[in-house]
Design an enzyme around this catalytic site. Structure first.
Site, PDB file in Angstrom:
ATOM      1  N   ARG A 238       1.227  -1.151  -0.025  1.00 12.66           N
ATOM      2  CA  ARG A 238      -0.560  -0.364   0.297  1.00 12.66           C
ATOM      3  C   ARG A 238       0.680   1.165   0.033  1.00 12.66           C
ATOM      4  NH1 ARG A 238      -1.948  -3.651   2.671  1.00 12.66           N
ATOM      5  NH2 ARG A 238      -1.073  -3.036   4.495  1.00 12.66           N
TER       6      ARG A 238
ATOM      7  N   GLU B 204       3.063  -6.668  14.429  1.00 13.33           N
ATOM      8  CA  GLU B 204       2.404  -6.735  15.290  1.00 13.33           C
ATOM      9  C   GLU B 204       1.865  -8.042  15.503  1.00 13.33           C
ATOM     10  OE1 GLU B 204      -0.998  -4.872  11.911  1.00 13.33           O
ATOM     11  OE2 GLU B 204       1.807  -4.224  12.753  1.00 13.33           O
TER      12      GLU B 204
END
Length: 177
Positions: free
Chosen positions: A65, A102
């Site tokens: 992205r 994460e």
């Protein structure tokens, strides 16, 4: 740096996707923002306005992205564009850096000759989460002789504390969760 405006209205173009890419993660989807000409143009203009165009030689986009934001910014800055990709996606000699997400670990790669020593590089991605991706990309940039002129994202997940990993770098984000 210019006075920071309130960009929170952009949040209406960020869609929450629960349990993606795995259970317990709420993915912040920017595709509605990219699809809206007003919101997308605003994002590019706001980031371009924040950084001094004379201080940017190349814009580095982080897969995938980050590419969508980096390409129009490179055009706006009249700068080169560098893709940073996941392992095995680049066809030539690479520098690599492992980083933590994460939800796991991964490896980023950049062509060894993408940065000419001394070039000022703006690193761009869609989101700052734990800071692992941006930090690894900054290390790759510096290892190849570049100077990190700044790091920019559309949004920051501030509750994950990623900004701490970017101490010493100019960091700019339009919105924060």
């Amino acid at each position: 740096m210019p006075h920071e405006a309130n960009h929170d209205w952009l949040k209406e173009y960020i869609r929450d996707i629960p349990d993606f890419p795995k259970e317990g993660i709420v993915f912040k989807d920017i595709t509605p923002l990219l699809a809206d000409k007003k919101a997308f143009t605003y994002v590019i203009d706001a980031i371009a306005h924040y950084f001094d165009r004379d201080e940017i030689d190349k814009v580095l986009g982080i897969e995938a992205r980050g590419f969508m934001v980096a390409a129009p910014l490179a055009y706006r800055f009249t700068a080169g564009l560098i893709p940073v990709r996941k392992k095995g996606k680049l066809p030539w000699d690479v520098q690599s850096e492992e980083y933590e997400l994460e939800y796991g670990t991964d490896l980023l790669e950049m062509h060894s000759d993408a940065v000419t020593p001394g070039e000022r590089i703006l690193i761009v991605d869609d989101v700052l989460a734990t800071g692992g991706t941006a930090s690894a990309t900054a290390k790759l940039t510096e290892r190849c002789g570049g100077k990190v002129a700044g790091i920019a994202t559309i949004m920051e997940l501030s509750f994950l504390g990623g900004r701490k990993r970017l101490e010493g770098y100019e960091y700019y984000s339009l919105i924060s969760y």
